[in-house]
Write a protein that holds these residues in place. Structure first.
Motif, PDB file in Angstrom:
ATOM      1  N   THR A 296       4.342  -0.849 -11.468  1.00  0.00           N
ATOM      2  CA  THR A 296       4.731  -0.153 -10.366  1.00  0.00           C
ATOM      3  C   THR A 296       3.593  -0.660  -9.460  1.00  0.00           C
ATOM      4  OG1 THR A 296       3.611   1.898 -11.010  1.00  0.00           O
ATOM      5  CG2 THR A 296       5.943   1.606 -11.265  1.00  0.00           C
TER       6      THR A 296
ATOM      7  N   ALA B 121      -2.110  -1.269  -7.670  1.00  0.00           N
ATOM      8  CA  ALA B 121      -3.067  -0.757  -6.960  1.00  0.00           C
ATOM      9  C   ALA B 121      -4.295  -0.229  -7.600  1.00  0.00           C
ATOM     10  CB  ALA B 121      -2.709   0.332  -6.127  1.00  0.00           C
ATOM     11  N   GLN B 122      -4.046   0.397  -8.902  1.00  0.00           N
ATOM     12  CA  GLN B 122      -5.112   0.817  -9.697  1.00  0.00           C
ATOM     13  C   GLN B 122      -5.866  -0.298 -10.360  1.00  0.00           C
ATOM     14  OE1 GLN B 122      -3.185   3.314 -12.636  1.00  0.00           O
ATOM     15  NE2 GLN B 122      -5.147   4.292 -13.098  1.00  0.00           N
ATOM     16  N   LEU B 123      -5.148  -1.323 -10.834  1.00  0.00           N
ATOM     17  CA  LEU B 123      -5.878  -2.400 -11.749  1.00  0.00           C
ATOM     18  C   LEU B 123      -6.308  -3.447 -10.769  1.00  0.00           C
ATOM     19  CD1 LEU B 123      -3.533  -2.391 -14.931  1.00  0.00           C
ATOM     20  CD2 LEU B 123      -5.626  -1.499 -14.769  1.00  0.00           C
ATOM     21  N   GLY B 124      -5.604  -3.602  -9.811  1.00  0.00           N
ATOM     22  CA  GLY B 124      -6.163  -4.795  -8.961  1.00  0.00           C
ATOM     23  C   GLY B 124      -5.147  -5.818  -9.392  1.00  0.00           C
ATOM     24  N   HIS B 125      -4.488  -6.342  -8.277  1.00  0.00           N
ATOM     25  CA  HIS B 125      -3.452  -7.317  -8.188  1.00  0.00           C
ATOM     26  C   HIS B 125      -4.039  -8.670  -9.068  1.00  0.00           C
ATOM     27  CE1 HIS B 125      -0.364 -10.476  -6.615  1.00  0.00           C
ATOM     28  NE2 HIS B 125       0.280  -9.742  -7.569  1.00  0.00           N
TER      29      HIS B 125
ATOM     30  N   ASP C 159       1.635   1.313  -7.803  1.00  0.00           N
ATOM     31  CA  ASP C 159       0.729   2.252  -8.144  1.00  0.00           C
ATOM     32  C   ASP C 159      -0.257   1.740  -9.148  1.00  0.00           C
ATOM     33  OD1 ASP C 159       1.509   3.948  -6.590  1.00  0.00           O
ATOM     34  OD2 ASP C 159       2.575   5.303  -7.919  1.00  0.00           O
ATOM     35  N   VAL C 160       0.508   1.012 -10.307  1.00  0.00           N
ATOM     36  CA  VAL C 160      -0.351   0.326 -11.448  1.00  0.00           C
ATOM     37  C   VAL C 160      -1.185  -0.906 -10.811  1.00  0.00           C
ATOM     38  CG1 VAL C 160      -0.354  -0.815 -13.506  1.00  0.00           C
ATOM     39  CG2 VAL C 160       1.122   1.031 -12.938  1.00  0.00           C
TER      40      VAL C 160
ATOM     41  N   SER D 174       3.348  -5.750  -2.143  1.00  0.00           N
ATOM     42  CA  SER D 174       2.167  -5.634  -3.197  1.00  0.00           C
ATOM     43  C   SER D 174       1.892  -6.753  -4.142  1.00  0.00           C
ATOM     44  CB  SER D 174       2.443  -4.237  -3.903  1.00  0.00           C
ATOM     45  OG  SER D 174       3.717  -4.182  -4.441  1.00  0.00           O
TER      46      SER D 174
END
Lengths: 622, 100, 481, 180
Positions: D128, D133-137, D130-131, D53
């Motif tokens: 994490t 994935a949520q915010l965008g790398h 998940d975070v 990730s």
């Protein structure tokens, strides 16, 4: 007068600055005026201080705060007490006379101004050493005199021997200084201060026996370097390559006595360390005897005096080692007079004989140089300890105290006294008596030195005679004067024993002179036969026990070799060889070793990797 | 074996291969490539740890290492070219005038 | 933590240097006067020096987030760096014309390297630490090879570069491990986490690799092998600057990491550092004994001095002020010594440094130059009352206070050995001059530079108080606390 | 960090490829093959970054390393190494043997370290997968970089400046200004 004590430092410093910056412009006359009056004025101040401190236990006179940072605080202040005052007076007084003498001796030298600059600088450094109230200041003066000594021994640096001798003196001194520096660091680590008074006051509470022994031993290592004791005496004979007044000033009268002074200054610590005191006394006695034997066969007049200096310094250490600090300082004072005198007289001989200094090429000079002969004889008598001359009293004081401490030390001292009388009168007889062996041309040109040189000699001769009376056993001016500082325990009134010993040493001195007279005047053939008969011993002595060779082979060469080895270690062939050897040993790689080429960058990287593996391994496995 | 140990060992292996390359190769360019391998191995460590620790610091570090690598490559190739102009070789063993 | 925490003044000296570097680059495009460009650079470093002094007098500890801090420690390092840079620019003004170096790149890279060194001193974060280390390293790689007409300069650059990159890979690995062990890359964060993880192998290994990386920068044995070759091959003015600057920067980072971040692991790192110190001083001194080339001799001597300073590092907190003092003293006396070599150096034959024989007769031809060299040599040998003496005194007595008597003894023995080869230079200068010798260069800037260095060396010796006050207790405010 | 069986297989596969690439760098007879081995290594790592990730860094790895740096190397090889294709004697004897042995020890040390690891003790952060994935790398990385890591970011730009100036200076053919 005490309030103006700082002038003592200021005058030589001014002398240095003026002569360093303007010396070449203002002409020789002005240079000598500046240099001599600087020291003369300094001497006057020293006399005032000498009187002012009588009976005082010492005052500290802060000049300015030198270092003040956190807990580290060092004042630049003068410690004025009888001990430092006496030393300062001796230093400035003898220096003054030698400065005057130098006007004549160095008259033809092209680097006249530089010479006097160095000389003044030397006195300045020596006074800092003497007047210091803390170890750091003392150390600065200590290294300062070492530096001046280097500059002055190598003054005629065009001569390789002089340049080498300067270097040797410097390096050997640094070896000793190393001990002194470590001692100072230990003191600072334990006390948090470097001030003498504080250290001495708190020493009994802070220092255990081991610590005080370690500190005093380290300080003594420093003293052996500066004061040319076993095993670091080797620089002093070579130091005779410098101009003769320099030998008189630095390598006889003042600088070399710094070690004795330092031990006396630290007598509180040395009193607490009986082991060290025993070491000091033994080294002193051994050096005294050892150096005297070497003086017996030496042919170079100045070197005879150099060995004699080492030997007499040995006496002084014998004295301070047995706790007779005042006696040590007394001998230091008288020795300063008569040894300076002897050197100046030797200089006068050189002056007359165009630099010839080999006593076997002299002889008969008493008719050509009657004044020089007379003062040399006075100096020799004082050195040999002829009764009623100054050396007699001071040496006897030391022998007496040594006897109380240990008869063995006394015997060694007595033996040395005998040898002293022999070698110095050998020098006297061979140089001034008999037929001359000098070249005809030199002989005809021989002439007495000018007044500017002979007057200082005369003054010193007077001092060499009467200097002893200030310390007469019953009068004990020196001891009484130093009493407030050194708390000399008065030796038990021994009465008869003391007088017997006095008589014994007087007889010993006269016996030595008689022997010298027999050997070198009555039967001059005997010494030559003796030296043939005892050829190995003679060679051993004349090669100075091969000590220089020993140091060369054991210390200097290996170091140089290691250096060369390290430099060459990374020569491709060697690296390859070593690495290949290892590899073959490990059996990692058995083929193609012979045809390999070495890559230097990669061998450097290999070294990095070695370090990485070891350090990482240490951290992980600890 | 859990993933983080696997990744740490993997990057250590890559790092060691790079280090070994520095020692066994003589071509300056290849030595330099090996150093790049070492840097990349550290980058992998950083990213694995960053994931494990759930923090971005490691990733930012990798970003910076990339910039460093770029600058190093520029200088390194410049030096190699500049030597090549005097002596047509890339063999580091041929460049050893300074020694002793 | 956001942009509001930025106190831009915290990186003022470094920024001034960067700005000066840009001005130099731009000026180089339109202006072909190499001396003029040098004077621009001089103005830049002088401004930096003044800014550092002003900041030292100022209150408070401005910080740049948790990335960098202008604490006393950092500012003293900046002071050393800017003093070194001023001297380096002064000695270069005439030299780079003489040996024909490109002015814009030369001064620009010098200023950038100096700013990297200052950032390293101020870094309070592994990332700043790493990047500033790389800035200074890469700039120095290029400067070492700037004399592109000489293959030996290229060789020096290549060796420095390959080994430097190799070592910084280990350093970076160490940083990764520290990050893994503590979960943070800020020094304060790591320092806070150390007590709770104590002997975690990852932390320990990270510490070890960091130590190695900085040991390479300061040229500690066995990571020193590049030093003599690089110092000899690089142009003398560059060597003068990097022997002082890179060393000071490396020590700044080493001290900050070891003493401020890992004080609780003192028992772990004191022996490796002590052993490195012993190896370094002994090796450097012994190898210097055998050198016939003064420049190379000074290179080995700089290894030896790294060893002395490591003694102070091994003393831990007690040694910090000694280390800083020593760095300042070393900056003055070493650049001074190189300045004299630069004056003697002839453009073509002496690209690899001046041979000892060339020192012959300097006392007769240029007495003041020789006198200055004497001061530098005696100071390097540790003679009182010169700067070098006090430097040694402070680091060694700090070692004694920390119970490392053995280190102090070995250090003092080493300084005795070193007297031998320093003295050889002095003795050579006093000999009669060979007749055909070329006259050493005369240039006002070089004279001023040598003079400042000599006077500074003497002044630091006879009145060290002001600098001592500055370096005392710098550690207390290491993290802006 | 838990991994699905597929991820595990992929990790092992990419790891093997990366090692193979690295080995071919140091073992290849021709420097060009070394460069290609390096390329393989870089690409394998890029794939792993993405799986961990760190998508942006994976892409950057491809662009900066696999793209720019490998190309630069190849370019330099063509420029100067072209005339001498083969490096004589790749594994050079004692030095290489000693070096390899040391490297093995180093690797053993690190392995020992990893084995003794009790799980990284540092406090876990909040970023994490998940975070991410949520915010965008990219957003997350960009914001952190420019807010928290602005100083290193600027330092990196200075670094690149140093690199450019230095490289230009070293590589350009210098005219002797004396002859002007």
């Amino acid at each position: 007068m005490l309030a103006y004590a700082w002038l003592m430092l200021l005058f030589p410093l001014l002398g240095v600055l003026i002569n360093a910056f303007f010396g070449r412009r203002i002409g020789k006359r002005a240079v000598s005026w500046v240099a001599c009056s600087a020291i003369g004025l300094s001497f006057l101040v020293a006399l005032g201080v000498l009187m002012g401190t009588a009976g005082s236990t010492g005052v500290e006179q802060p000049l300015f705060t030198w270092i003040s940072a956190g807990s580290f605080h060092v004042e630049f202040s003068l410690l004025l007490d009888p001990l430092s005052a006496l030393m300062a007076a001796v230093v400035t007084g003898v220096s003054f006379l030698i400065h005057i003498y130098s006007i004549g001796y160095m008259a033809e030298d092209p680097r006249y101004a530089r010479y006097f600059t160095y000389l003044n600088l030397f006195v300045f450094a020596m006074l800092i050493l003497v007047l210091a109230n803390n170890y750091l200041m003392m150390y600065v003066g200590w290294e300062g005199v070492g530096l001046c000594s280097y500059l002055l021994i190598g003054f005629w640096f065009e001569r390789k021997a002089a340049a080498d001798a300067g270097k040797k003196a410097f390096i050997v001194n640094r070896v000793g200084d190393m001990g002194f520096a470590l001692g100072i660091m230990l003191i600072f680590a334990m006390f948090g201060t470097l001030q003498f008074s504080e250290v001495f006051r708190r020493a009994p509470g802070i220092l255990g026996p081991a610590a005080v022994t370690a500190i005093t031993l380290l300080l003594f290592v420093g003293a052996t370097g500066k004061s040319a004791q076993i095993p670091l005496y080797i620089w002093l004979p070579d130091a005779m390559e410098g101009p003769t007044p320099v030998s008189a000033l630095i390598h006889a009268a003042t600088m070399v006595t710094a070690g004795v002074y330092m031990v006396a200054r630290n007598h509180v610590l040395f009193d607490m360390a009986p082991t060290t005191a025993a070491v000091v006394a033994s080294i002193g006695a051994a050096t005294a005897f050892f150096a005297a034997t070497m003086a017996l066969v030496e042919k170079d007049l100045k070197r005879i005096l150099a060995y004699s200096t080492i030997s007499q310094l040995g006496y002084m250490f014998l004295a301070v080692g047995v706790g007779a600090y005042a006696a040590g300082m007394f001998h230091l004072t008288t020795h300063a007079f008569f040894k300076a005198l002897l050197f100046l007289a030797a200089g006068s001989v050189m002056h007359a004989m165009a630099g010839e200094i080999n006593i076997q090429k002299l002889g008969g000079l008493r008719e050509k140089l009657p004044r020089t002969y007379a003062v040399f004889a006075v100096g020799a008598a004082a050195l040999a300890g002829v009764p009623l001359f100054s050396g007699f009293f001071s040496k006897d004081e030391i022998l007496w105290r040594a006897f109380l401490h240990s008869p063995v030390l006394w015997l060694v001292g007595l033996g040395t006294a005998f040898l002293t009388a022999v070698y110095i009168f050998r020098a006297l007889f061979v140089t001034f008596w008999g037929e001359t062996r000098a070249e005809k041309k030199l002989w005809e040109h021989a002439h007495e030195a000018p007044a500017v040189m002979s007057i200082p000699m005369l003054i010193l001769a007077v001092l060499a005679v009467i200097g002893g009376y200030i310390g007469l056993p019953r009068l004990s001016l020196v001891e009484g004067y130093l009493e407030p500082v050194l708390h000399a325990e008065h030796a038990a009134e021994a009465g008869a024993t003391e007088w017997v010993l006095l008589a014994v040493s007087a007889l010993i001195a006269l016996g030595g002179i008689a022997l010298a007279y027999y050997l070198y005047v009555v039967r001059p053939a005997v010494p030559a036969n003796l030296s043939k008969q005892f050829a190995p011993l003679y060679t051993l002595l004349s090669r100075k026990y091969y000590v220089d060779e020993f140091y060369m082979a054991v210390v200097v060469e290996p170091l140089r070799q290691v250096g060369r080895f390290i430099a060459e270690l990374f020569d491709p062939r060697v690296v390859d060889g070593a690495v290949n050897g290892l590899a073959r040993l490990a059996g990692v790689c058995g083929e193609g070793l012979g045809t390999l080429q070495n890559g230097r960058v990669r061998s450097y990287a290999l070294s990095i990797l070695v370090g990485v593996v070891i350090i990482l391994g240490y951290f992980l496995l600890r | 074996m859990d993933a983080i140990r696997y990744l740490l060992i993997l990057s250590a292996v890559l790092f060691s291969i790079g280090a070994a390359g520095v020692l066994i190769r003589r071509n300056a360019l290849v030595i330099f490539m090996c150093i790049e391998i070492m840097l990349n191995a550290v980058n992998l460590t950083f990213i694995a740890l960053s994931r494990q620790l759930q923090s971005l610091d490691g990733q930012i570090f990798v970003f910076m290492v990339m910039a460093v690598a770029a600058a190093e490559v520029a200088i390194g190739l410049g030096i190699i070219v500049s030597i090549f102009r005097h002596k047509p070789t890339t063999d580091v063993d041929d460049v050893s005038l300074l020694k002793g | 933590m956001n942009i509001a925490d930025v106190q831009i003044v915290s990186i003022l000296p470094q920024t001034l240097l960067l700005a000066a570097a840009l001005v130099v680059f731009l000026a180089d495009l339109v202006w072909k006067d190499r001396k003029g460009i040098g004077l621009l650079a001089l103005a830049g470093v002088l401004a930096t020096f003044v800014a550092t002094v002003v900041m030292l007098a100022g209150p408070g500890v401005p910080t740049f987030q948790h990335m960098a801090a202008a604490d006393r420690f950092a500012l003293v390092i900046s002071l050393v760096m800017s003093a070194a840079a001023v001297l380096a620019v002064l000695v270069s003004l005439d030299y780079i014309v003489r040996v024909d170096l490109p002015a814009g790149e030369y001064y620009g890279l010098l200023l950038l390297a100096a700013s990297g060194m200052m950032f390293l001193g101020a870094a309070t974060h592994l990332m700043t630490l790493f990047l500033s280390l790389e800035i200074l390293s890469i700039a120095l790689y290029a400067l070492a090879g700037i004399r592109t007409t000489d293959i030996r300069a290229g060789e020096a650059a290549l060796k420095y570069f390959l080994l430097g990159a190799f070592a910084s890979a280990f350093l970076l690995y160490g940083m990764a491990l520290l990050y893994g062990a503590t979960g943070t890359t800020s020094l304060a964060g790591i320092a806070a986490a150390v007590p709770s993880v104590q002997t975690d192998p990852m932390l320990i290994a990270g510490l070890a690799l960091l130590l190695i990386g900085f040991a390479f920068k300061v040229a500690a044995v066995p990571f020193h092998m590049w030093t003599p070759d690089v110092y000899q091959g690089a142009p003398s003015s560059v060597t003068a600057f990097m022997s002082v600057g890179a060393k000071a920067a490396g020590f700044a980072a080493l001290v900050r990491v070891l003493v401020a971040v890992f004080p609780t692991l003192y028992a772990w790192w004191v022996w490796p550092v002590g052993v490195l110190a012993v190896l370094t001083m002994t090796w450097g001194n012994l190898a210097a004994l055998a050198q016939g080339n003064v420049k190379r001799m000074l290179a080995y001597s700089s290894i030896a001095h790294a060893g002395y300073i490591l003694v102070g590092v091994a003393a831990g907190e007690a040694g910090v002020s000694g280390v800083l003092f020593y760095l300042m003293a070393y900056a003055l006396m070493n650049i001074g010594a190189f300045a004299v070599l630069i004056a003697l150096e002839r453009a073509e034959e002496d690209a690899a440094g001046v041979e000892l024989e060339r020192m012959r007769g300097l006392f007769h031809r240029r007495p003041w130059l020789a006198a200055a060299m004497t001061v530098f040599m005696f100071s390097l040998a540790g003679m009182p009352p010169l700067a070098g003496f006090f430097g040694k005194l402070y680091v060694f007595s700090a070692a004694v206070r920390s119970g490392l008597l053995v280190l102090a003894i070995i250090g003092v023995i080493n300084s005795v050995i070193s007297a031998y080869y320093y003295l050889r230079v002095v003795a050579r200068m006093a000999l009669a001059a060979p007749a055909e010798e070329a006259e050493p260069a005369r240039c006002p800037a070089l004279t001023i530079g040598t003079g400042i260095a000599a006077v500074g060396t003497v002044l630091l010796g006879i009145y060290p108080t002001w600098l001592l006050n500055l370096v005392q207790g710098t550690l207390a405010v290491l993290f802006g606390g | 960090m838990t991994a699905t069986p597929l991820e595990t297989v992929l990790f092992i596969a990419f790891g093997a490829v990366a090692i193979a690439g690295a080995l071919s760098v140091i073992l290849a007879r021709h420097a060009v093959y070394s460069a290609l081995g390096m390329l393989v290594n870089f690409v394998a790592l890029a794939a792993m970054y993405i799986m961990l990730s760190a998508e942006f860094l994976g892409i950057a790895q491809l662009i900066v390393y696999a793209g720019a740096i490998v190309v630069l190397f190849l370019f330099a090889l063509m420029l100067i190494g072209g005339r001498r294709p083969a490096e004589q004697g790749r594994l050079t004897g004692g030095l290489a043997a000693a070096g390899s042995a040391l490297v093995v020890v180093f690797l053993a040390e690190i392995a020992y370290l990893v084995m003794r690891l009790t799980g990284t003790a540092g406090a876990k952060g909040t970023v994490t997968p998940d975070v991410i994935a949520q915010l965008g790398h990219i957003q997350l990385l960009g914001a952190t970089l420019l807010l928290e890591y602005i100083l290193p970011f600027e330092l990196a730009s200075v670094l690149l400046l140093v690199g450019i100036v230095g490289a230009v200076m070293l590589a350009r053919a210098r005219r002797q200004s004396r002859q002007e």
